[in-house]
Design a protein around this motif. Structure first.
Motif, PDB file in Angstrom:
ATOM      1  N   VAL A 260       0.810  -1.220   0.000  1.00  0.00           N
ATOM      2  CA  VAL A 260       0.000   0.000   0.000  1.00  0.00           C
ATOM      3  C   VAL A 260       0.842   1.268   0.000  1.00  0.00           C
ATOM      4  O   VAL A 260       0.330   2.365  -0.255  1.00  0.00           O
ATOM      5  N   ALA A 261       2.146   1.153   0.274  1.00  0.00           N
ATOM      6  CA  ALA A 261       3.010   2.338   0.270  1.00  0.00           C
ATOM      7  C   ALA A 261       4.468   1.910   0.344  1.00  0.00           C
ATOM      8  O   ALA A 261       4.789   0.777   0.728  1.00  0.00           O
ATOM      9  N   ARG A 262       5.337   2.848  -0.041  1.00  0.00           N
ATOM     10  CA  ARG A 262       6.775   2.666   0.142  1.00  0.00           C
ATOM     11  C   ARG A 262       7.287   3.866   0.919  1.00  0.00           C
ATOM     12  O   ARG A 262       6.973   5.006   0.596  1.00  0.00           O
ATOM     13  N   ILE A 263       8.061   3.597   1.956  1.00  0.00           N
ATOM     14  CA  ILE A 263       8.569   4.681   2.798  1.00  0.00           C
ATOM     15  C   ILE A 263       9.716   5.391   2.085  1.00  0.00           C
ATOM     16  O   ILE A 263      10.621   4.757   1.552  1.00  0.00           O
ATOM     17  N   GLY A 264       9.640   6.725   2.092  1.00  0.00           N
ATOM     18  CA  GLY A 264      10.692   7.551   1.484  1.00  0.00           C
ATOM     19  C   GLY A 264      11.630   8.079   2.549  1.00  0.00           C
ATOM     20  O   GLY A 264      11.855   7.445   3.578  1.00  0.00           O
ATOM     21  N   ARG A 265      12.116   9.285   2.341  1.00  0.00           N
ATOM     22  CA  ARG A 265      13.106   9.826   3.266  1.00  0.00           C
ATOM     23  C   ARG A 265      12.449  10.371   4.533  1.00  0.00           C
ATOM     24  O   ARG A 265      11.249  10.627   4.576  1.00  0.00           O
ATOM     25  N   ALA A 266      13.267  10.556   5.535  1.00  0.00           N
ATOM     26  CA  ALA A 266      12.793  11.133   6.797  1.00  0.00           C
ATOM     27  C   ALA A 266      12.394  12.588   6.569  1.00  0.00           C
ATOM     28  O   ALA A 266      12.940  13.274   5.710  1.00  0.00           O
ATOM     29  N   HIS A 267      11.436  13.059   7.383  1.00  0.00           N
ATOM     30  CA  HIS A 267      10.991  14.456   7.302  1.00  0.00           C
ATOM     31  C   HIS A 267      11.126  15.067   8.695  1.00  0.00           C
ATOM     32  O   HIS A 267      10.470  14.631   9.634  1.00  0.00           O
TER      33      HIS A 267
END
Length: 196
Positions: free
Chosen positions: A5-12
Motif C-alpha cells: 500500500v506504500a513505500r517509505i521515502g526519506r525522513a521528514h
C-alpha cells in the motif's frame, strides 16, 4: 491477501516522520492512525501508524516507537503491506483495487493484444497502468474513462481506445533507431571513427 500500500521515502524533520509513496487508492483506509502493517523487509515490522498528515502534497506518517530522524531514515525504502480480504470490493461500482487489475490482459476493442498490466502507478493527477508488451517493453496507459473503455474481470481483460501515438509501433521504431545512434557514439560523445 497481502497488498503493498506504500513505500517509505526519506525522513521528514527530526521527530520521526517519513514521507511515503502511496500505492493504494484508499490511503485514508489503509494508512490511517492505528493501522498495523507488515513490511518488506520483514525484519523492519510490523509497523503501527501513530499519525499521518499531508504536507506540500505528500503524505507524512509517524510510526509508534520511531521518535527521531535516525529511526525514520532506517525505514527508508521499506514497503508497507496491508492484509486485504480478496472478496472485498471498493464502494464505488467503477472503482477497482490494484490486485484486481494486476495481470489483466490489455486489448484494443478489436481484440488486438497490447500487453499485460504489471503495475499500477498512483500519481496525484491520475493513475497509470504499467503495461508489459509481448516484446518485453513497457508502455504507460492513463487509467481514464476516455482511454480505458472497459474492465472485464470475468474475462480478465482491460479494453482500451488509445489516442494516436500512445502505443503506436512507430514510437518503438524511433526509440530503437535512437538507441542504435547512441550505441554508434564513443564514450566521449563523438561518433565512432572521429576524435583524436
Amino acid at each position: 491477501m497481502q497488498l503493498v500500500v506504500a513505500r517509505i521515502g526519506r525522513a521528514h524533520g527530526i521527530k520521526g516522520e517519513v514521507t511515503v509513496e502511496v500505492r493504494t487508492d484508499e490511503p485514508e483506509l489503509r494508512l490511517g492512525p492505528g493501522a498495523v502493517l507488515a513490511t518488506d523487509p520483514a525484519a523492519t515490522g510490523p509497523l503501527t501508524i501513530e499519525s499521518g498528515r499531508v504536507h506540500s502534497g505528500r503524505l507524512l506518517l509517524r510510526f509508534e516507537g520511531v521518535r527521531d530522524r535516525t529511526g525514520a531514515e532506517a525505514l527508508r525504502n521499506t514497503l508497507l503491506i496491508a492484509e486485504v480480504d480478496p472478496a472485498e470490493l471498493p464502494e464505488e461500482e467503477d472503482e477497482f483495487y490494484d490486485h484486481q487489475l494486476i495481470d489483466l490482459d490489455v486489448v484494443l476493442a478489436d481484440g488486438t493484444e497490447i500487453g499485460r498490466i504489471t503495475e499500477i502507478s498512483h500519481l496525484p493527477s491520475q493513475d497509470l497502468f504499467i503495461v508489459e508488451r509481448p516484446d518485453g517493453s513497457e508502455v504507460m496507459i492513463p487509467f481514464v474513462e476516455e482511454i480505458v473503455t472497459a474492465i472485464d474481470l470475468e474475462e480478465q481483460r482491460a479494453v482500451i481506445d488509445p489516442p494516436p501515438g500512445l502505443i503506436d509501433e512507430s514510437e518503438a521504431v524511433v526509440a530503437s533507431s535512437r538507441d542504435e545512434e547512441q550505441a554508434g557514439e564513443q564514450a566521449d560523445g563523438t561518433p565512432k571513427g572521429e576524435g583524436s
